[in-house]
Design an enzyme around this catalytic site. Sequence first.
Site, PDB file in Angstrom:
ATOM      1  N   TRP A 321       0.822  -1.215   0.000  1.00  0.00           N
ATOM      2  CA  TRP A 321       0.000   0.000   0.000  1.00  0.00           C
ATOM      3  C   TRP A 321       0.854   1.261   0.000  1.00  0.00           C
ATOM      4  CZ3 TRP A 321      -0.710   3.804   3.948  1.00  0.00           C
ATOM      5  CH2 TRP A 321      -1.696   4.735   3.660  1.00  0.00           C
ATOM      6  N   HIS A 322       1.974   1.215   0.706  1.00  0.00           N
ATOM      7  CA  HIS A 322       2.809   2.408   0.814  1.00  0.00           C
ATOM      8  C   HIS A 322       3.579   2.728  -0.461  1.00  0.00           C
ATOM      9  CE1 HIS A 322       2.158   2.186   5.233  1.00  0.00           C
ATOM     10  NE2 HIS A 322       2.372   3.483   5.169  1.00  0.00           N
ATOM     11  N   GLY A 323       3.822   1.749  -1.313  1.00  0.00           N
ATOM     12  CA  GLY A 323       4.566   2.054  -2.532  1.00  0.00           C
ATOM     13  C   GLY A 323       4.739   0.832  -3.409  1.00  0.00           C
ATOM     14  N   PHE A 500      -0.404   9.362  -1.064  1.00  0.00           N
ATOM     15  CA  PHE A 500      -0.670   7.947  -0.858  1.00  0.00           C
ATOM     16  C   PHE A 500      -2.108   7.604  -1.232  1.00  0.00           C
ATOM     17  CE2 PHE A 500       3.242   8.107   1.533  1.00  0.00           C
ATOM     18  CZ  PHE A 500       3.755   6.845   1.348  1.00  0.00           C
TER      19      PHE A 500
END
Length: 500
Positions: A321-323, A500
């Site tokens: 999810w973060h990257g 994000f």
Amino acid sequence: MLFNSHEFLFLFFPLTLLGYWVCARIAKKSVHGAGGRLPSVFLLAVSLLFYAWNGPQYLPILLGSILANYGIGSAMIRADGNAVGKASGMKSTAAGKKKWLFWGVCLNVGMLCFFKYWDLDGFFPLAVSFYTFSQIAFLMESFKGNVKNRDLLSYGLYVSYFPKMIQGPIALPGEMDGNGRRAGWEECYKDLYLFVLGLFKKVLVADTFGKAVTYGYENLAVLNSLDGVIVMLAYTLQLYFDFSGYCDMAMGISGMLGISLPVNFRSPYQAANIVEFWKGWHITLTRFFTKYVYIPLGGNRKGRARTYVNTLIIFFLSGIWHGTGLQFIVWGMMHGVLYVLTRAFMDTRIYRCIRGFMERRRGSLRAIYHGVWVLVTFLYVNIAWVFFRAPSVKAACGLLGTILGGSGGRVNWDLAGCFNLDEFWYVIKVFHLDRWQYAHYICMVFIFLAVFLVIFFGKTAADYVKKVRPRLVHSVVMAVLFVWSVLSVSGVSSFLYVNF
């Protein structure tokens, strides 16, 4: 337009606050009429304006997502209302709700993956992750029958409410219901103080560390070991003060509007192990994954092995999810593996004996034991953040290799110069300290020491303002911090989590 911009500070928010108070006054006089919904209508319009101001091309995607999810959630709620008392009718209703939930989650996850992982030449809807998670929460709670208020106005405001939509916290359905109270003078004072503290944390603290981080990662080849440590610590502190500063501002803004938001940070760097760390870091994201992924997977109800696997899945998903880079998966699994090992150790008799022994101790021994584990946890989190910030696993390993390489020398002159704020340097010159050969490093040392005292021994900003009263000394401090922050806003920067 962000919270740390002149447009927001002197135009958007003052007008929003004034308009909301006027609408609330009108609503109070017409509780049983259409005017009773006026504050919600006003906040929804303002929230959509705030979003469009930051990215008008993304507004149709947000509106389409709201309408689609509201329709799916309403279908599940109607299924409950139309349920027949017979067992066959209940089974049919449950099957229908599961179908709607399945397609709703697929829609949201698919949309999120499409924009997050598909190469669209930089087209990435603002805050798509945060408002998508809010809508998944709405669908899950609708499926469970926990959503009572299902009108489109309340739902649209829940998703798009501007203080929380861009970076969270991730509120659950119902957490904003029953709000909209008229905040008293003393409550507004505390909320304003919280907003100013958040602004100060972002503009003066996070952005100062951010300069050092940017310099360090752009000049990895010239860093020595001490430089690498400075850059690593700087990012750890930048991320915390940036993200928690935003959440403080969001809570302060929301409080002045009479709406409460959940706490998102609670002194995470004071944690003595990784389990405690995740109880204080990005609390609402942890709650989301626990409630809607970990528990449906079985949680801790199916034995230790399954519990540990479920935990690793959560941290793997958090990394994704973060990257999109491999470095984010490494970051997530570093936390996941240590979390599992810590939980496994906490289940042993040895841990219980040590804990019992320490709880019976008083004074320095207990404090030293606790302090050592706080520092160990902090160091591990620092190392993991290197992978979170670095552009690649190779770059992260390169920085860690530089730190462990033991190359000597002073801190890089330009790196230390990132901490030399004009206002501090002026004081140094007044006292003629600039003649000292180490004067260039005074600000860096002072800022690090002050910040370490705050993160290891201080309270959170939200806890601090609870005891604040409208007194002269507090008003002077608040005014100084606000003016100081505003004068530093000329170099306004984006928040780290804004994309994000």
